[in-house]
Design a protein around this motif. Structure first.
Motif: not given
Ligand code: SER
Length: 591
Positions: A40, A42, A68, A86, A163, A203, A205, A225-227
């Motif tokens: 991710a 983050m 992933r 991401m 998350w 998302n 977070v 933290d956005t994704g």
């Molecule tokens: N860490 C969160 C995710 O992977 C937002 O970036 O969804």
């Protein structure tokens, strides 16, 4: 909208909100034993979410490459991927819920930016539990400031709206944004997050806790933290229900169709195979093209890679690709399509092609025999199961990863005794870690004192290696647990006992000298002129931190480190061995 335009729009938007744009980190995590690949956006930022100062500031935005493998069984449908990008914006103790939510909304709906139809959007917030309260603040922002109808705001449990990495570290409640991907005249008034046409696109977070030994501790600084998965939002922007029809896959799928004589979009079974091949070979290409080089092998990261390549080859064969060596053709397309964004692809494409050829050659040699062996097992077999021992023999003698045996079995209406297979495997101790995440405790995230010391020792080790073996030595990876340091570096031959002793002595001298560990922020160009070691690849020329240990070591690094080398204790090399062609590996401890 093309993927290029979308990536750029996102970064441009957050630039207007005072964010520094930072390059994607490597897919291979640095100094973190808890995880095999960056899963991710983050992940590479964990030290900064925990309070380390980031040289680019407190507002960052990026597009991070991720791998992933947890969902690998789902790959083959229209939305799951092993490799994905991401988009993320980050507040490191800077803005919090209000700005994050308002900006997400602005980016998605403002006509200057994505201009999505507001009527097609819904959101979810954390409903609260015994550990952490209902996210009243986010709820109120969505309802009052943005004006979303209450029936479009779902309150959901931790499973949905929380998350953090499984292994612990920074975490918190999140709020997710969903898009109605069905017909415009059929948008429901309410919102049901389980409905397949409500797709999650973003998302946010709110990281306000540190999870340590299963417990939540408040973080001193609250982060955002956005994704947003690029593949999915690109599909949404183009009105496509299938990510594989976007420009991030089109050329790849076309090339596989050419090689196999198949057509995409006609038969579900064939589409599934085409998607798996496209996904797996794209992921494999990115892994092998990474500057922190991973090659196919039977352990750890190398095994994840091997499974991806072999599975793609098997599917290729199934849909009629007869060429002996074709996977490189897909790698070339991946490199061509992505090189402007990820220059490592063009830099390392020859190595990728070479490795694919070797891996394909190896697997082709045994694939045919293995398939015959499998048929024999079926003919002889009595029950409905392939035994663990049989699956292990297929793995051991014919190089069949478990998934392949499972797939072959499924095609015959059989299943595999997976647990027994794993036991066989353990007995042979071939595979130390197969999962994508989280089988080891510790990690730099929550490791504290001992890993920090070993991290500082790793810098001293690199400097010592360069002094003893020569300036051509560069770091190729490192992995630190609370117990030991593992360090990979480029060098063609085994080190002599004398060389090892010299390196050990130099490190121990640097410890005895009690060198002050100092950190300075500078531009990449300055760091280069300053002759600091590290990776100089960056698309955005961002600022970096250079850690200096007396005159002994100068390295670009995010930290953290101890403040004086005198705190390390005695350094000891336990092992020096080959890691892969041209790469040596040292295991060392502090006593
Ligand atoms: N860490 C969160 C995710 O992977 C937002 O970036 O969804």
């Amino acid at each position: 909208m093309t993927s290029g335009e979308l990536r750029q729009k996102y970064l441009d938007f957050f630039k207007t909100k005072g964010h520094a744009i930072i390059s994607s980190a490597s897919l291979i995590p640095e100094n973190d034993p808890t995880i095999l690949y960056t899963t991710a956006g983050m992940h590479p930022l964990v030290p900064f979410l925990m309070g380390e100062k980031h040289p680019a500031g407190t507002r960052l935005a990026n597009c991070q490459k991720c791998i992933r493998t947890g969902d690998i069984e789902e790959v083959g449908d229209s939305t799951h991927h092993t490799f994905f990008e991401m988009l993320g914006n980050w507040s490191l103790g800077d803005y919090f819920k209000k700005e994050a939510i308002l900006w997400s909304w602005e980016f998605l709906t403002d006509h200057e930016w994505l201009n999505l139809d507001k009527k097609r959007l819904a959101v979810s917030v954390f409903q609260g539990d015994q550990d952490s309260p209902f996210d009243q603040e986010s709820f109120a922002i969505w309802k009052k400031e943005i004006g979303i109808a209450e029936q479009r705001i779902a309150k959901l449990p931790k499973k949905n709206n929380w998350w953090g990495l499984e292994t612990g570290g920074p975490c918190g409640p999140d709020t997710e944004i969903f898009y109605w991907a069905g017909d415009a005249d059929k948008v429901p008034a309410g919102f049901n997050d389980d409905h397949p046409l409500w797709v999650e696109i973003w998302n946010n977070v709110f990281m306000q806790y540190n999870k340590k030994a299963g417990k939540l501790e408040p973080l001193a600084k609250k982060n955002v933290d956005t994704g947003m998965g690029l593949e999915r939002i690109l599909a949404v922007m183009n009105g496509l229900a299938d990510n594989y029809q976007t420009d991030l896959f089109k050329n790849i799928i076309n090339r596989i169709c050419q090689l196999s004589g198949q057509t995409y979009g006609k038969t579900p079974e064939i589409d599934k195979a085409l998607r798996i091949i496209a996904d797996h070979l794209k992921a494999a290409t990115f892994i092998m093209a990474d500057d922190k080089a991973v090659a196919p092998s039977n352990t750890d990261r190398g095994y994840v890679l091997r499974r991806l390549i072999r599975r793609a080859i098997r599917y290729g064969r199934q849909i009629g690709i007869v060429n002996e060596s074709w996977t490189k053709e897909i790698a070339k397309v991946v490199a061509h399509d992505y090189q402007a964004i990820y220059p490592e692809l063009s830099r390392n494409i020859n190595k990728v092609i070479e490795q694919l050829n070797v891996e394909e050659g190896k697997f082709n040699k045994t694939l045919e025999q293995g398939l015959r062996e499998f048929e024999k097992i079926i003919k002889q077999g009595s029950g409905k199961k392939i035994s663990g021992k049989q699956a292990f023999d297929l793995y051991q003698s014919y190089g069949f990863p478990l998934e392949i045996t499972e797939e072959l079995a499924r095609e015959q209406g059989l299943s595999v005794e997976v647990e027994a297979f794993c036991q066989e495997l353990k007995k042979h101790q071939q595979l130390s870690r197969t999962a994508s995440a989280g089988q080891f405790k510790g990690g730099l995230a929550d490791a504290g004192a001992q890993t920090t010391k070993l991290h500082t020792a790793a810098h001293l080790l690199l400097a010592a290696l360069r002094k003893v073996l020569g300036e051509q030595v560069v770091q190729r990876g490192s992995n630190i647990t609370a117990e030991r340091l593992r360090f990979d570096f480029s060098y063609p031959t085994k080190m002599t006992d004398e060389q090892k002793q010299q390196v050990e002595n130099l490190v121990n001298q640097a410890i005895k000298d009690k060198l002050i560990v100092d950190c300075q922020e500078m531009s990449l160009a300055e760091a280069k002129a300053f002759k600091a070691h590290g990776t100089f690849e960056s698309k955005y020329g961002e600022r970096v931190k250079v850690y200096m240990m007396g005159n002994f070591s100068k390295e670009i690094c995010g930290g953290p480190h101890v403040d004086n080398t005198g705190k390390l204790g005695h350094f000891k090399i336990q092992k020096e061995e080959s890691s892969s062609a041209g790469v040596r590996r040292i295991k060392a401890i502090l006593e």
